[in-house]
Write a protein that holds these residues in place. Structure first.
Motif, PDB file in Angstrom:
ATOM      1  N   VAL A  58     -57.239 -83.395  24.397  1.00  0.00           N
ATOM      2  CA  VAL A  58     -57.863 -83.024  23.266  1.00  0.00           C
ATOM      3  C   VAL A  58     -56.869 -82.789  22.224  1.00  0.00           C
ATOM      4  O   VAL A  58     -56.759 -83.305  21.152  1.00  0.00           O
ATOM      5  N   LEU A  59     -55.564 -81.998  23.218  1.00  0.00           N
ATOM      6  CA  LEU A  59     -54.560 -81.494  22.173  1.00  0.00           C
ATOM      7  C   LEU A  59     -53.594 -82.726  21.872  1.00  0.00           C
ATOM      8  O   LEU A  59     -53.234 -82.815  20.655  1.00  0.00           O
ATOM      9  N   ARG A  60     -53.456 -83.619  22.736  1.00  0.00           N
ATOM     10  CA  ARG A  60     -52.820 -84.894  22.120  1.00  0.00           C
ATOM     11  C   ARG A  60     -53.511 -85.699  21.015  1.00  0.00           C
ATOM     12  O   ARG A  60     -52.958 -86.394  20.295  1.00  0.00           O
ATOM     13  N   ARG A  61     -54.843 -85.752  21.158  1.00  0.00           N
ATOM     14  CA  ARG A  61     -55.697 -86.500  20.089  1.00  0.00           C
ATOM     15  C   ARG A  61     -55.706 -85.865  18.725  1.00  0.00           C
ATOM     16  O   ARG A  61     -55.573 -86.333  17.660  1.00  0.00           O
ATOM     17  N   LEU A  62     -55.523 -84.437  18.606  1.00  0.00           N
ATOM     18  CA  LEU A  62     -55.113 -83.641  17.562  1.00  0.00           C
ATOM     19  C   LEU A  62     -53.898 -83.954  16.898  1.00  0.00           C
ATOM     20  O   LEU A  62     -53.629 -84.058  15.486  1.00  0.00           O
ATOM     21  N   GLY A  63     -52.925 -84.276  17.651  1.00  0.00           N
ATOM     22  CA  GLY A  63     -51.455 -84.546  17.302  1.00  0.00           C
ATOM     23  C   GLY A  63     -50.575 -83.479  17.439  1.00  0.00           C
ATOM     24  O   GLY A  63     -50.955 -82.374  17.704  1.00  0.00           O
ATOM     25  N   ARG A  64     -49.380 -83.861  17.417  1.00  0.00           N
ATOM     26  CA  ARG A  64     -48.190 -82.654  17.411  1.00  0.00           C
ATOM     27  C   ARG A  64     -48.175 -81.779  16.241  1.00  0.00           C
ATOM     28  O   ARG A  64     -48.460 -82.243  15.220  1.00  0.00           O
ATOM     29  N   PRO A  65     -48.018 -80.599  16.549  1.00  0.00           N
ATOM     30  CA  PRO A  65     -48.201 -79.626  15.671  1.00  0.00           C
ATOM     31  C   PRO A  65     -47.169 -79.788  14.252  1.00  0.00           C
ATOM     32  O   PRO A  65     -47.683 -79.683  12.990  1.00  0.00           O
ATOM     33  N   SER A  66     -45.973 -80.395  14.703  1.00  0.00           N
ATOM     34  CA  SER A  66     -44.976 -80.755  13.363  1.00  0.00           C
ATOM     35  C   SER A  66     -45.782 -81.729  12.548  1.00  0.00           C
ATOM     36  O   SER A  66     -45.686 -81.936  11.537  1.00  0.00           O
ATOM     37  N   GLU A  67     -46.447 -82.927  13.240  1.00  0.00           N
ATOM     38  CA  GLU A  67     -47.076 -83.861  12.605  1.00  0.00           C
ATOM     39  C   GLU A  67     -48.287 -83.562  11.738  1.00  0.00           C
ATOM     40  O   GLU A  67     -48.755 -83.615  10.510  1.00  0.00           O
ATOM     41  N   ILE A  68     -49.062 -82.381  12.308  1.00  0.00           N
ATOM     42  CA  ILE A  68     -50.042 -81.795  11.504  1.00  0.00           C
ATOM     43  C   ILE A  68     -49.808 -80.865  10.374  1.00  0.00           C
ATOM     44  O   ILE A  68     -50.062 -81.265   9.254  1.00  0.00           O
ATOM     45  N   VAL A  69     -48.652 -80.276  10.519  1.00  0.00           N
ATOM     46  CA  VAL A  69     -48.129 -79.371   9.179  1.00  0.00           C
ATOM     47  C   VAL A  69     -47.491 -80.584   8.272  1.00  0.00           C
ATOM     48  O   VAL A  69     -47.688 -80.253   7.123  1.00  0.00           O
ATOM     49  N   ALA A  70     -46.876 -81.549   8.547  1.00  0.00           N
ATOM     50  CA  ALA A  70     -46.320 -82.538   7.936  1.00  0.00           C
ATOM     51  C   ALA A  70     -47.367 -83.142   7.059  1.00  0.00           C
ATOM     52  O   ALA A  70     -47.521 -83.113   5.577  1.00  0.00           O
ATOM     53  N   ALA A  71     -48.576 -83.405   7.656  1.00  0.00           N
ATOM     54  CA  ALA A  71     -49.634 -84.022   6.788  1.00  0.00           C
ATOM     55  C   ALA A  71     -50.352 -82.892   5.756  1.00  0.00           C
ATOM     56  O   ALA A  71     -50.649 -83.254   4.833  1.00  0.00           O
ATOM     57  N   ALA A  72     -50.487 -81.652   6.589  1.00  0.00           N
ATOM     58  CA  ALA A  72     -51.235 -80.710   5.683  1.00  0.00           C
ATOM     59  C   ALA A  72     -50.010 -80.257   4.451  1.00  0.00           C
ATOM     60  O   ALA A  72     -50.551 -79.678   3.470  1.00  0.00           O
TER      61      ALA A  72
END
Length: 186
Positions: A58-72
């Motif tokens: 589940v966490l892998r599918r959500l993506g790495r936190p750095s990628e999520i923040v970059a997208a945000a």
């Protein structure tokens, strides 16, 4: 039970890393992002993802936190965070530290210097009320420790002064380290 604890630790570590990565986002956006990720994880858990391997997926599918923040942050303008201490805050901390030691020069100068330091401290938005109280009481606490050593242990004057100095410097250092940058508007 152990499997659930391991899954909880994975989720907690993931969310902590995400919060760290998102620290520079405006508070509203950061809170929204964390709430969204918690909702996704809760939804996956409610759907049956309970084992450590399933949670990892589940966490892998959500993506790495750095990628999520970059997208945000895509499309957001970065705002410089003001420094924790401004010159007037350095003056406040300096006066709270030095003014008590001016007693040997002049009691009036010491009290006025300390009063100005306390005034600057209480008008600053860099500390909570608790830390403002700590800053205000630094001189009395250090002095009380010296008097206590002298009265109850008949400690040599150098030991009483050393205790006063260590307590004062420790409290002022803690005060300076606990200054906060003003909150950004979200």
């Amino acid at each position: 039970m152990s499997m659930e604890l391991d899954s909880d630790r994975l989720v907690d570590a993931y969310l902590n890393e995400l919060a760290t990565e998102a620290a520079e986002l405006p508070a509203g956006r950061r809170d929204e992002l964390l709430a969204d990720m918690k909702a996704h994880i809760a939804e996956a858990r409610a759907g049956g993802a309970t084992s450590e391997d399933e949670i990892r997926e589940v966490l892998r599918r959500l993506g790495r936190p750095s990628e999520i923040v970059a997208a945000a942050t895509d499309g957001l303008v970065r705002v410089e965070v003001p420094p924790r201490l401004r010159p007037r805050d350095f003056v406040a901390v300096g006066l709270l530290l030095v003014a008590p030691y001016l007693l040997s020069f002049s009691g009036l100068v010491a009290v006025i210097g300390w009063g100005i330091g306390v005034g600057l401290l209480w008008t600053s938005n860099r500390w909570t009320v608790v830390w403002k109280l700590v800053g205000t009481l630094t001189w009395p606490i250090g002095y009380a420790a010296a008097l206590f050593l002298d009265a109850f242990f008949q400690a040599p004057i150098w030991l009483s002064l050393l205790a006063d100095t260590v307590i004062t410097i420790g409290l002022i250092t803690a005060l300076a380290l606990n200054a906060r940058a003003p909150r950004q508007a979200s």
